[in-house]
Design a protein around this motif. Sequence first.
Motif: not given
Length: 442
Positions: A101-105, A108-114, A119-121, A128-133
Amino acid sequence: MTSLVLHYSAISDVGRVRKDNQDSGYAGPWLLTVCDGVGGAARGDIASSTAVKALRELDDAPADRGDLLDRVAAGLDAAHLAIGRLVDEEPALNGTSTTATVALFDGSRVGIGHVGDSRAYLYRSGELSQLTTDHTFVQTLVDEGRISPEEAETHPHRHVILRALDGNHDLEPDLFVLEVVPGDRLLLCSDGASGSLRPDRLADILATGTPDYAAVELVRASLEAGSTDNVTCVVADVLDETATADDPSFSDLEPLLVGAASELRRRGRGVSGGMGIFRGHRSGDTGELEPVDAEIPEGVPFAIATDPEAQRYAPRPPRRFAWLSRLLVLAVVVGLLWVATAAAWAWSQRQYYVGESDGQVTIFRGLDAELPGIALSEPYETSDVDVDLLSGFDANEVTEGIDAGDLESARETVQRLAEQQRTEPTAGASTEPTTGATTGEG
């Protein structure tokens, strides 16, 4: 436009059961990532650390804001291929894999790879929101409405994932962009944390303290909740760059490498003075203890002690000669049935009873019973005693069948009936005794 920065922390704990840490994590000014490797002989620690080593190349200021997801996808692909090359060089590692699970900043934005079930929250404004499935078998059951999310938490196959970095199968990551604002808090974690703490508990911890404080508390709470897995947490706050100018805790912030990817304990950056984050916390130590040998106690069923980590990610090879195993099982079952049938038949042939055949008192061998299409007895000896010359009581008994047990008892019964025929003849019947017999078997 306001420029944003990340204030981050990372911690990985082997836990209280496992002997080694299969997790790896990284936190830097532009990149956050958590990888959870497969357990067992395939060395998941190598898979996760190899993936993080490749992914940390992304931790650099973006040159082009438009290629955020392309960079994330390229990083995951590089990690995927690195594991493949590793397996090619060392065939004993075949089957190793890892989640990612990757968060690249980018400011101003974060690119998520999963890929997988780390998990990413996002914690924003108290929610609280779960970002990944999760890419798990159990999640597919939830998506299809076959089980509830609550049932998924205790499902026996909740550890089986469907996608991973393994250098072998096609890579299918989830990719998306998240717009962030000052005050946002990001959490990336392995399933050692998300599988032990409910969302409300995660939110409660993320609502307090610095990223250091939250990361430590998440690990501690996971262990106290009974997690038997490695636990890795990366926490990052999104801050306005101008608000951090005079913050000493931010000025000396350095990239953090944790878990299997790092053989060194974290130093400095303590929550209290110069102490490490494992000390000086409100509840004491995080629970980073010497690992307990996972031996199976005497008397405990094997199924209870079996480690689900060993079966998580790598697809199982097909069983060789499965048809031969089935054939052998079938042969054993047929053999047992044949032995049981032969034993029953042999026992029945030692049973005798007295009955009637063609009007004569006859000794039968077998059972005095009937099954459709199956003869359970046959005439063995036919006597000269005529059923019609017996009293009504004796004739009825013979017709119904008189159990004798063995052949000697059956012959004694026939002799008794012959004597009854002689002393109590029916009208018109001869008074001469008829005790002779003929044997059905010659």
